[in-house]
Design a protein around this motif. Sequence first.
Motif, mmCIF file in Angstrom:
data_model
loop_
_atom_site.group_PDB
_atom_site.id
_atom_site.type_symbol
_atom_site.label_atom_id
_atom_site.label_comp_id
_atom_site.label_asym_id
_atom_site.label_seq_id
_atom_site.Cartn_x
_atom_site.Cartn_y
_atom_site.Cartn_z
ATOM 1 N N LEU A 1 -1.553 3.734 -4.403
ATOM 2 C CA LEU A 1 -1.441 2.457 -5.107
ATOM 3 C C LEU A 1 -1.603 1.320 -4.111
ATOM 4 O O LEU A 1 -1.057 1.366 -3.005
ATOM 5 C CB LEU A 1 -0.077 2.363 -5.794
ATOM 6 C CG LEU A 1 0.143 1.130 -6.652
ATOM 7 C CD1 LEU A 1 0.843 1.527 -7.948
ATOM 8 C CD2 LEU A 1 0.973 0.095 -5.921
ATOM 9 N N ALA A 2 -2.358 0.308 -4.516
ATOM 10 C CA ALA A 2 -2.545 -0.894 -3.710
ATOM 11 C C ALA A 2 -2.217 -2.100 -4.578
ATOM 12 O O ALA A 2 -2.776 -2.259 -5.660
ATOM 13 C CB ALA A 2 -3.975 -0.978 -3.198
ATOM 14 N N ALA A 3 -1.282 -2.910 -4.115
ATOM 15 C CA ALA A 3 -0.891 -4.133 -4.821
ATOM 16 C C ALA A 3 -1.251 -5.327 -3.948
ATOM 17 O O ALA A 3 -1.046 -5.304 -2.730
ATOM 18 C CB ALA A 3 0.599 -4.116 -5.126
ATOM 19 N N PRO B 1 -2.143 -8.631 -8.980
ATOM 20 C CA PRO B 1 -3.083 -7.528 -9.194
ATOM 21 C C PRO B 1 -2.672 -6.236 -8.481
ATOM 22 O O PRO B 1 -2.104 -6.266 -7.391
ATOM 23 C CB PRO B 1 -4.389 -8.055 -8.611
ATOM 24 C CG PRO B 1 -4.227 -9.538 -8.552
ATOM 25 C CD PRO B 1 -2.781 -9.772 -8.334
ATOM 26 N N LEU B 2 -3.005 -5.111 -9.126
ATOM 27 C CA LEU B 2 -2.799 -3.811 -8.503
ATOM 28 C C LEU B 2 -3.824 -2.834 -9.012
ATOM 29 O O LEU B 2 -4.477 -3.056 -10.029
ATOM 30 C CB LEU B 2 -1.385 -3.282 -8.722
ATOM 31 C CG LEU B 2 -0.951 -2.796 -10.102
ATOM 32 C CD1 LEU B 2 -1.422 -1.393 -10.381
ATOM 33 C CD2 LEU B 2 0.552 -2.833 -10.191
ATOM 34 N N ARG C 1 0.880 -1.157 0.000
ATOM 35 C CA ARG C 1 0.000 0.000 0.000
ATOM 36 C C ARG C 1 0.924 1.216 0.000
ATOM 37 O O ARG C 1 1.749 1.370 0.910
ATOM 38 C CB ARG C 1 -0.899 0.050 1.238
ATOM 39 C CG ARG C 1 -1.751 -1.204 1.433
ATOM 40 C CD ARG C 1 -2.758 -1.357 0.298
ATOM 41 N NE ARG C 1 -3.698 -2.438 0.544
ATOM 42 C CZ ARG C 1 -3.620 -3.633 -0.002
ATOM 43 N NH1 ARG C 1 -2.614 -3.925 -0.814
ATOM 44 N NH2 ARG C 1 -4.534 -4.544 0.246
ATOM 45 N N LEU C 2 0.808 2.065 -1.011
ATOM 46 C CA LEU C 2 1.750 3.170 -1.173
ATOM 47 C C LEU C 2 1.056 4.488 -1.458
ATOM 48 O O LEU C 2 0.062 4.536 -2.184
ATOM 49 C CB LEU C 2 2.697 2.869 -2.343
ATOM 50 C CG LEU C 2 3.523 1.586 -2.270
ATOM 51 C CD1 LEU C 2 4.174 1.306 -3.608
ATOM 52 C CD2 LEU C 2 4.551 1.689 -1.174
ATOM 53 N N ALA C 3 1.620 5.558 -0.912
ATOM 54 C CA ALA C 3 1.265 6.930 -1.272
ATOM 55 C C ALA C 3 2.527 7.508 -1.908
ATOM 56 O O ALA C 3 3.544 7.679 -1.244
ATOM 57 C CB ALA C 3 0.856 7.725 -0.042
ATOM 58 N N ILE C 4 2.462 7.763 -3.212
ATOM 59 C CA ILE C 4 3.638 8.226 -3.960
ATOM 60 C C ILE C 4 3.475 9.724 -4.184
ATOM 61 O O ILE C 4 2.526 10.162 -4.826
ATOM 62 C CB ILE C 4 3.754 7.467 -5.299
ATOM 63 C CG1 ILE C 4 3.800 5.963 -5.011
ATOM 64 C CG2 ILE C 4 4.973 7.924 -6.080
ATOM 65 C CD1 ILE C 4 3.291 5.113 -6.118
ATOM 66 N N ARG C 5 4.437 10.498 -3.669
ATOM 67 C CA ARG C 5 4.316 11.953 -3.658
ATOM 68 C C ARG C 5 5.387 12.675 -4.465
ATOM 69 O O ARG C 5 5.404 13.901 -4.481
ATOM 70 C CB ARG C 5 4.360 12.461 -2.216
ATOM 71 C CG ARG C 5 3.292 11.893 -1.331
ATOM 72 C CD ARG C 5 3.528 12.300 0.118
ATOM 73 N NE ARG C 5 2.801 11.466 1.035
ATOM 74 C CZ ARG C 5 1.722 11.830 1.696
ATOM 75 N NH1 ARG C 5 1.230 13.035 1.549
ATOM 76 N NH2 ARG C 5 1.135 11.013 2.528
ATOM 77 N N ASP C 6 6.297 11.919 -5.115
ATOM 78 C CA ASP C 6 7.362 12.597 -5.864
ATOM 79 C C ASP C 6 7.783 11.758 -7.070
ATOM 80 O O ASP C 6 7.578 10.547 -7.110
ATOM 81 C CB ASP C 6 8.572 12.885 -4.961
ATOM 82 C CG ASP C 6 9.215 11.620 -4.427
ATOM 83 O OD1 ASP C 6 9.980 10.983 -5.180
ATOM 84 O OD2 ASP C 6 8.958 11.264 -3.257
ATOM 85 N N GLY C 7 8.390 12.456 -8.026
ATOM 86 C CA GLY C 7 8.788 11.834 -9.280
ATOM 87 C C GLY C 7 9.846 10.761 -9.131
ATOM 88 O O GLY C 7 9.813 9.751 -9.837
#
Length: 175
Positions: A104-106, A151-152, A66-72
């Motif tokens: 994102l959830a994988a 799955p994601l 489980r991710l929160a992606i905040r940068d390039g």
Amino acid sequence: MSTGSRARRAALALAFVTAACSDNGAQGDVTTAPDVPANASTVASTPFDQTLALFVSYSGLSARQRLAIRDGASWSALWTTLSTDVSPRPAVPAVDFSRDMILLAAMGEHRSGGFGIAIERVQLADGQLYVTVRETSPGAGCMTTQAITRPLTAVLVPRGDYDVRFVERSTTSKC
């Protein structure tokens, strides 16, 4: 049997398996994280799955995440992992991280098809972002593809420096 005939039969078989293991008969909600507070407001989210279409069932993420992606930089590194098995590797999809972030959830690796994952809603309360994720597994007797799947799902949401909490729900398909 001709190649075209085999391809049509394979497509029909895949369509049958997909229909047999859809969420239509989902059952058994299980909450494994704190519920969302009653005062939570809905946050607009944009599905990002079309950008990730190559990887929705066959991502390079073999572990549940489980991710929160905040940068390039983080997005670029994750994209490298996601596209490990794709050649030529597609370009990293553009995201304006000054405005948006990716949730994102994988689901991790499974030895068959019939598994699915969705971000159902994103809500904000008391400075925390609550992301409700539903994982679906095939029930006993479900026909599934015999292929390794990973799955994601992902959504874009307005950027914020919130604490992100994932609320987990799981269902089992009735076939």
